[in-house]
Design an enzyme around this catalytic site. Structure first.
Site, PDB file in Angstrom:
ATOM      1  N   CYS A 114     -12.755  -1.534   5.078  1.00 33.25           N
ATOM      2  CA  CYS A 114     -11.587  -0.990   4.381  1.00 33.25           C
ATOM      3  C   CYS A 114     -10.613  -0.264   5.306  1.00 33.25           C
ATOM      4  CB  CYS A 114     -12.039  -0.057   3.261  1.00 33.25           C
ATOM      5  SG  CYS A 114     -13.205  -0.823   2.116  1.00 33.25           S
ATOM      6  N   HIS A 254      -5.893   3.600   1.363  1.00 28.97           N
ATOM      7  CA  HIS A 254      -6.800   2.568   0.871  1.00 28.97           C
ATOM      8  C   HIS A 254      -7.107   2.830  -0.595  1.00 28.97           C
ATOM      9  CE1 HIS A 254     -10.168   0.039   0.155  1.00 28.97           C
ATOM     10  NE2 HIS A 254     -11.074   1.003   0.258  1.00 28.97           N
ATOM     11  N   ASN A 284     -10.410  -2.500  -5.704  1.00 25.22           N
ATOM     12  CA  ASN A 284     -10.579  -2.259  -4.273  1.00 25.22           C
ATOM     13  C   ASN A 284     -10.569  -3.603  -3.550  1.00 25.22           C
ATOM     14  OD1 ASN A 284     -11.583  -1.806  -1.686  1.00 25.22           O
ATOM     15  ND2 ASN A 284     -13.120  -0.324  -2.338  1.00 25.22           N
TER      16      ASN A 284
END
Length: 327
Positions: A114, A254, A284
């Protein structure tokens, strides 16, 4: 003449057509729209059916070229940040290079999960320090749906698929420049977030016991890591730049969990108005989440030329990275 800085010329994104909302997930596992929304802020996610990581990344690169008017042969570098490639080899970036016909470009992938997009910015910036003008494409692309156990509500509700990226140049310009960065890897904590475990199938090895390619996450430990390390990373980058929270026009974080972003903003003493979120639509998407959000904000003119923005990624590795740039 030496070219030492970078400017983002264009942004673009591409997501799968198939949308899976929380109500549909509730028919597959013991969950509900209320349960998911309250804990994560996620309402729906895009899931690849026909698309692949490379096809989504290629769509992004094609859009970037169309917007810029550049020819594929004018691209010198293609980097894709991903933890869900089509193959271990060829790399996603090599497939994009071939699909585009960008025959002059070197291409490789990076995997920082990520944090991949911010780590990618660091890598591309270093490679753009050259004695000639260069153009580079950096893309975050993921099809995380293929790494999910779709009956495990602790992970399956969190993730989505998508890609986005930027076209960059090292040619000098009044707008667009690097300001500061802070990158950190905490490998000792890596066991708390894993995916894609590879089993041993050698005839010379003992029979394998068990392994799983699916996401496994200690949610409590990852939450604690994020709410502690991300504000610290942002503060270190601000200190290096001699800036304050108020000097940042927009924080592009993020999109892991809206509650995490709220806690980070609170820890920094900042307004959530500085922290736009789109996790409700995409979930996500790991390395793709920051560039997807960036592309949306640029398209909506929420981010304009000359704005100072802080991009921050955090996740598997465990890794965290912040880069402050003038857009």
């Amino acid at each position: 003449m030496t070219f030492e800085d970078f400017k983002i010329i264009e942004t673009a994104s591409s997501v799968p057509q198939r949308v899976v909302d929380n109500d549909e997930l509730s028919s597959m596992m013991d969950t509900s729209d209320a349960w998911i929304t309250q804990r994560t802020g996620i309402k729906r996610r895009h899931v690849a059916v026909e698309e692949t990581t490379s096809s989504l990344a290629t769509a992004v690169a094609t859009k970037l070229l169309a917007k810029s008017g550049l020819k594929p042969t004018e691209i010198d570098l293609i980097v894709v940040a991903t933890m869900s490639p089509d193959y271990l080899t060829p790399s996603v970036s090599a497939m994009v290079q071939g699909n585009l016909g960008a025959d002059q470009a070197i291409a490789f992938d990076i995997d920082a999960a990520c944090s991949g997009f911010v780590y990618g910015l660091k890598v591309v910036r270093q490679m753009l320090k050259a004695d000639r003008p260069m153009h580079a494409i950096l893309i975050g692309a993921e099809t995380l749906s293929k790494l999910l156990d779709w009956h495990d509500r602790s992970t399956a509700v969190l993730f989505g698929d998508g890609a986005a990226g930027v076209l960059m140049t090292n040619q000098s310009s009044e707008s667009g420049s690097f300001i500061s960065e802070d990158l950190k890897t905490l490998g000792k904590l890596g066991k708390h977030l894993t995916a894609g475990q590879v089993g041993v199938k050698s005839p010379f090895a003992a029979p394998e016991t068990s392994y799983s390619p699916f996401f496994k996450m200690n949610g409590h430990r990852v939450y604690g890591f994020a709410v502690k390390n991300v504000p610290e990373s942002i503060n270190r980058a601000l200190e290096k730049a001699n800036l304050t929270i108020d000097d940042i026009d927009c924080f592009v974080l993020h999109q892991a969990n809206e509650r995490i972003i709220e806690k980070i903003a609170d820890t920094l003493g900042a307004s959530m108005n500085q922290f736009p979120v789109n996790i409700n639509e995409y979930g996500n998407t790991s390395a793709a989440s920051e560039p997807i959000l960036l592309a949306e904000l640029v398209a909506k003119q929420r981010i304009k030329r000359g704005d100072v923005i802080a991009l921050s990624g955090f996740g598997g590795g465990l890794t965290v990275g912040t880069m402050i740039i003038k857009y």
